[in-house]
Design a protein around this motif. Structure first.
Motif, short mmCIF file in Angstrom:
data_model
loop_
_atom_site.label_atom_id
_atom_site.label_comp_id
_atom_site.label_asym_id
_atom_site.label_seq_id
_atom_site.Cartn_x
_atom_site.Cartn_y
_atom_site.Cartn_z
N LEU A 133 0.44 2.38 -4.70
CA LEU A 133 -1.01 3.01 -5.23
C LEU A 133 -2.08 2.80 -5.57
O LEU A 133 -1.78 1.08 -6.83
CB LEU A 133 -0.29 4.05 -6.31
CG LEU A 133 -1.54 4.95 -7.25
CD1 LEU A 133 -2.04 6.49 -6.10
CD2 LEU A 133 -1.12 5.96 -7.91
N TYR A 134 -3.25 2.88 -5.00
CA TYR A 134 -4.46 1.91 -5.42
C TYR A 134 -5.41 2.12 -6.25
O TYR A 134 -5.60 3.46 -5.40
CB TYR A 134 -5.38 1.59 -3.51
CG TYR A 134 -4.33 1.16 -2.79
CD1 TYR A 134 -4.49 -0.46 -2.79
CD2 TYR A 134 -3.26 1.11 -1.50
CE1 TYR A 134 -4.17 -1.12 -1.91
CE2 TYR A 134 -2.58 0.89 -1.27
CZ TYR A 134 -3.23 0.03 -0.84
OH TYR A 134 -2.23 -1.04 -0.22
N ALA A 181 6.49 4.02 -2.90
CA ALA A 181 5.00 3.59 -1.80
C ALA A 181 4.23 3.08 -2.94
O ALA A 181 4.26 2.75 -3.80
CB ALA A 181 4.15 5.23 -2.76
N GLN A 191 -2.40 6.06 -1.31
CA GLN A 191 -1.60 5.09 -1.22
C GLN A 191 -0.76 5.26 0.35
O GLN A 191 -2.11 6.18 0.73
CB GLN A 191 -0.47 6.57 -1.51
CG GLN A 191 -0.28 7.73 -1.31
CD GLN A 191 0.63 7.58 -0.36
OE1 GLN A 191 1.44 7.16 -0.67
NE2 GLN A 191 0.71 8.47 0.77
N GLU A 192 0.24 4.21 0.12
CA GLU A 192 0.43 4.50 1.59
C GLU A 192 2.35 4.06 1.70
O GLU A 192 2.83 3.41 0.21
CB GLU A 192 0.24 2.65 2.15
CG GLU A 192 0.20 1.64 1.25
CD GLU A 192 -0.55 0.30 2.24
OE1 GLU A 192 -0.28 0.41 3.59
OE2 GLU A 192 -1.11 -0.57 2.01
N ASP A 193 3.00 4.43 1.92
CA ASP A 193 4.60 4.25 1.57
C ASP A 193 4.83 3.04 2.02
O ASP A 193 4.16 2.43 2.93
CB ASP A 193 5.45 5.52 2.71
CG ASP A 193 5.50 5.26 4.37
OD1 ASP A 193 5.39 4.92 4.87
OD2 ASP A 193 5.24 6.62 4.49
N ALA A 237 3.98 3.26 -6.65
CA ALA A 237 4.15 4.01 -7.64
C ALA A 237 4.60 4.35 -8.00
O ALA A 237 5.70 4.20 -8.10
CB ALA A 237 3.52 4.97 -5.82
N ASP A 280 -0.93 11.26 -6.01
CA ASP A 280 -2.10 10.38 -5.69
C ASP A 280 -3.14 11.01 -5.48
O ASP A 280 -4.16 11.05 -4.79
CB ASP A 280 -1.93 10.23 -4.28
CG ASP A 280 -1.33 11.64 -3.84
OD1 ASP A 280 -1.28 12.28 -3.90
OD2 ASP A 280 -1.02 11.53 -2.29
N GLY A 319 -2.71 10.48 0.79
CA GLY A 319 -3.58 10.23 0.05
C GLY A 319 -4.16 10.60 -0.56
O GLY A 319 -4.97 11.24 -0.01
N PRO A 369 -3.02 -2.84 -5.39
CA PRO A 369 -2.39 -2.49 -5.35
C PRO A 369 -1.19 -2.32 -6.22
O PRO A 369 -0.79 -3.12 -6.77
CB PRO A 369 -1.33 -1.27 -3.83
CG PRO A 369 -0.54 -2.76 -3.56
CD PRO A 369 -2.06 -4.05 -3.77
#
Length: 448
Positions: free
Chosen positions: A330-331, A328, A260-262, A339, A247, A96, A336
């Motif tokens: 996504l921002y 994930a 992004q974060e999972d 994703a 991302d 990310g 968020p």
């Protein structure tokens, strides 16, 4: 004691500090409250520092498992649990938009200028703007040598530096697509991002490339949530799966990273808790935990519907490995979004554990799922129960997936065709649906 500055690419100053305390525990503290979004759902912005458990849950999941990590551990005498020490050497380009760098070193990530920040790879194919319906793309020269090294040794050639280390144990390299379609690597020191990931399996797993490409295509056809686009690079005994990154944003000749974060990070789970079966009642990748995350997205209702449909298609595709690191957030704003879908692989074709990554109702195996299980699952993720509208939609998803399976190429898609037929047979029978299932060869199922 290790102290690192934590950056987001879109913010010029450090957003926080990651440090190892004298007793070896980790902590993270924000340095500003004027952020476009928090670092994680599990780490909302606050004045008080976060302790070891919460900090480790996010930052340990930034690290990858490959030879480079092992080399760093041996070279600097670091323990595997020394997350800050590892990120001191490996955190310049985390997944990310995050980077973790030595205190005072300055930001490691910058937007990339496609005209000046990249070196084309010799032997690269011309990759189309969109990967949809792209046929196998030929490779030669330097790119072929890199792929052969990833296939045979799961690492890059000695003379090739890794521009953006990637999580996972499979051989991978991150690359960028230039405006003329060639693939390229970021020039050292530029901090420029990549736009695609190239996965190359071992020789004995080479059939995974076309099967994941085909399964990903069916996932995109059968439901409406975005799916990462893929293409096959190379042929014969040297193939890779080229995956467009979600991302990233390419605009006016510049490449920008998106945060992004999972789901492991968003739930504060260590990577070993990515399957529900490895967790505890209070800390697990469960339907209830998934519902908590989806409720915090920008459009919770749409996210719940998408997750339900994606889960059903994964069941039909035999992808029981859709664990917490394969989903994930996504921002692009304060809240968020769910994703795009990635890592769609019919692992039912492999001799691995076929138990689902999370329970659906009381069911642990896909062929055990019945109406009450779907009702319990929907309610757990925050949606309405399994009524007639949902029942009709499930029938549509089964029929669309079967139509897509019927169009699979032979013999390449034969195994996936059988998986879909078998899974559709069980699900439709368990739900009392009269759906015509084509003949299929049985696929063995490994049960716990």
């Amino acid at each position: 004691m290790t102290r690192l500055d934590v950056y987001l690419e879109s913010v010029p100053a450090p957003i926080g500090t990651l440090k190892t305390d004298a007793d070896g525990s980790l902590s993270f503290s924000y340095r500003t409250d004027t952020l476009p979004h928090p670092l994680s759902v599990s780490l909302p912005v606050r004045e008080e520092p976060y302790g070891d458990v919460a900090t480790r849950g996010f930052f340990a999941n930034l690290l990858f498992e490959n030879e480079l990590r092992d080399q760093v551990m041996q070279r600097y005498g670091l323990e595997e649990r020394d997350v800050a020490g590892l990120l001191y050497h490996l955190g310049a380009d985390c997944p990310g938009a995050v980077s973790c760098v030595p205190e005072g070193a300055g930001p490691a990530k910058r937007p990339g200028d496609l005209a000046t920040n990249y070196d084309p790879l010799d032997g690269s194919p011309i990759v189309p703007d969109t990967l949809d319906n792209a046929g196998p793309l030929p490779v030669a020269g330097e790119l072929a040598r890199i792929m052969a090294s990833l296939r045979d040794r799961r690492r890059l050639p000695a003379e090739t530096s890794d521009p953006s280390p990637l999580a996972g144990v499979q051989g991978k390299i991150a690359v960028a697509r230039l405006p003329d379609g060639r693939l390229a690597l970021p020039r050292p020191g530029t901090g420029a991002p990549t736009t695609h990931i190239l996965k190359v399996p071992t020789a004995r797993e080479m059939t995974h490339v076309p099967r994941e490409h085909l399964a990903t295509g069916i996932m995109a056809q059968a439901q409406n949530h975005p799916v990462q686009r893929t293409a096959i690079i190379g042929d014969g005994d040297l193939q890779g799966l080229l995956i467009e990154r979600f991302d990233r944003r390419v605009e006016a000749g510049a490449v920008h990273r998106l945060h992004q974060e999972d789901f492991c990070q968003a739930l504060g789970l260590g990577q070993f808790l990515k399957y529900e079966r490895n967790g505890s009642p209070s800390l697990a990748f469960s339907a209830q935990a998934i519902g908590t995350l989806l409720s915090q997205t920008r459009l919770p209702g749409a996210a719940r519907l998408a997750f339900f449909e994606v889960t059903l298609i994964n069941m039909l595709l035999g992808n029981s490995d859709n664990h917490a690191k394969n989903h994930a957030l996504l921002y692009s704003g304060p809240r968020p979004e769910f994703a795009p879908i990635y890592d769609v692989d019919p692992v039912l074709l492999d001799d691995v554990n076929h138990e689902m990554s999370f329970r659906i109702g009381s069911a642990r195996m896909a062929d055990e799922v019945r109406g009450p299980d779907l009702d319990a699952f929907l309610r757990a993720i925050g949606a309405r129960g399994f009524g007639q509208p949902q029942r009709r939609r499930v029938a549509e998803l089964i029929e669309m997936t079967l139509r897509a399976a019927d169009a699979l190429p032979r013999p390449t898609g034969k195994g996936l065709f059988d998986v879909i037929g078998q899974q559709a047979h069980h699900l439709s029978a368990n739900l009392g649906m009269e759906i015509t299932i084509p003949d299929f060869d049985n696929v063995p199922v490994n049960r716990p």
